[in-house]
Design a protein around this motif. Structure first.
Motif: not given
Length: 393
Positions: A285-291, A335-343, A363-366, A373-376
């Motif tokens: 499970h990889i969780s990430v939040g974007v702006s 979310g309060d400051s991000s759109l939350d996704f999960e891979l 890999t996701i960061w690169e 794409i901005t990580i919130a």
């Protein structure tokens, strides 16, 4: 020449030490020679047993103890044999080793149930220890032979091999202990009294030991965890592979190759995640939040590309993989400051889950940097009203 031989004989027949009988020089020479032979024999036996222990894969600390015990046994046996060959009376020493220990608790020549109780001596105790040591070594050799010649040939599962070998080990040790007790003259009536006292001790102060022993039997025969399973104990944050299941404790090898000794009762009473009970697969499970200004379709595409590029990720499920799916993305929350996704992605070996998760993060960061794409991160807007500030001042 004849005079020299006569002087030498008279020297050898000269009394030196007096115990019960005079001890002559030739007797001392014979005793010393026997001790030298015993020392040489001890060195050979240490070399042979060390090779045997290496083949049996006995731990280093246990190997050192067994070799030290072997040295003591051989040297004591050699000393006793040397004294007998030299015809030296041991005097007080012999009386000490053959003194009936039961006279400490009973008057001499007393009888219990028509049998003489004066049977237990230090010599008998020594013989009993030798028997137990011999049965222990025999058990290790029999286990090695069964594993190499029989169990592996029949392709028996590793955990089943472990149970069978444990049963053989305990059976031989129990037989050795019974023979040893019979040798030193301990009656089974006395054993019943001892076990009766132990039962009282268990009721008062040995609950944890008894609980661990019972839990050990449950783990061995019920098989909630097996040798080689990857387990995670949540309450104490322990993660690793099971290397050994003993009667009192279980040994878990952590990721840093450190052995963690866990009481068996803890594995029975607490929550344990067995990650390889049926198979070795694991879902990462990889969780990430974007702006909030990000393109959600592009975010999903980039996350799936990152998963498909990793060689350890299962790209497509086969019919024999129950409940396994191809990598997919979930839009979890606003979310309060991000759109939350999960891979979510399956991998074949759960022991690699931390490494795979780390690779996916890189890999996701690169890829996010490549597609702008901005990580919130948490943000807070603070507004000041100048008019209200002047009124308060």
């Amino acid at each position: 020449m004849k005079e020299l031989i006569q002087h030498l004989r008279s020297l050898l027949d000269t009394p030196v030490v007096t115990l019960d009988d005079p001890v002559k020089v030739n007797q001392i020479v014979l005793l010393v020679g026997t001790l030298v032979v015993s020392f040489i024999l001890t060195g050979f036996l240490r070399w042979w047993f060390r090779r045997l222990f290496k083949r049996l894969r006995i731990p280093q600390n246990l190997e050192s103890r067994l070799l030290a015990l072997l040295f003591l046994i051989v040297m004591i046996t050699g000393t006793v044999l040397g004294l007998r060959l030299a015809g030296i009376g041991t005097g007080i020493l012999g009386k000490f080793f053959h003194y009936p220990l039961t006279e400490i608790f009973h008057p001499p020549n007393t009888e219990i149930s028509g049998k003489d109780v004066n049977r237990l001596t230090l010599a008998n105790l020594f013989y009993g220890l030798v028997i137990v040591f011999g049965m222990f070594v025999l058990s290790k050799y029999v286990q090695w032979m069964l594993r190499r010649r029989v169990l592996q040939a029949f392709q028996i599962a590793e955990h089943t091999q472990f149970i069978l070998l444990r049963f053989v080990h305990f059976s031989l040790i129990i037989i050795g202990v019974l023979i040893s007790l019979s040798t030193i003259g301990v009656s089974f009536t006395s054993l019943a009294l001892i076990f009766g006292g132990l039962s009282i001790g268990i009721g008062f102060g040995l609950q944890n030991i008894a609980s661990n022993l019972i839990s050990g039997f449950i783990l061995i025969f019920e098989r909630p965890i097996k040798i080689g399973d990857l387990v995670e104990i949540m309450d104490v944050n322990i993660f690793g592979r099971v290397s050994s299941i003993n009667l009192r404790s279980t040994i878990i090898v952590a990721l840093d190759e450190k052995e963690v000794i866990v009481p068996n009762s803890q594995l029975i009473t607490e929550s344990v995640h067995n990650l390889t009970h049926y198979n070795n697969r694991f879902r990462v499970h990889i969780s990430v939040g974007v702006s909030y200004g990000s393109d959600v379709r592009l975010v999903k595409k980039v996350l799936l590309e990152a998963a498909h590029e990793h060689p350890q990720v299962i790209k497509e499920a086969t019919p024999n993989m129950n409940n396994v799916t191809a990598p997919f993305v979930r839009f979890i929350d606003f979310g309060d400051s991000s759109l939350d996704f999960e891979l979510l992605a399956w991998i074949p070996d759960c022991f690699q889950r931390f490494d795979v998760a780390s690779d996916l993060h890189f890999t996701i960061w690169e890829k996010f940097k490549e597609h702008n794409i901005t990580i919130a991160f948490p943000q807070l807007d603070v507004h000041f009203d100048p008019a209200e500030t002047r009124q308060q001042s």
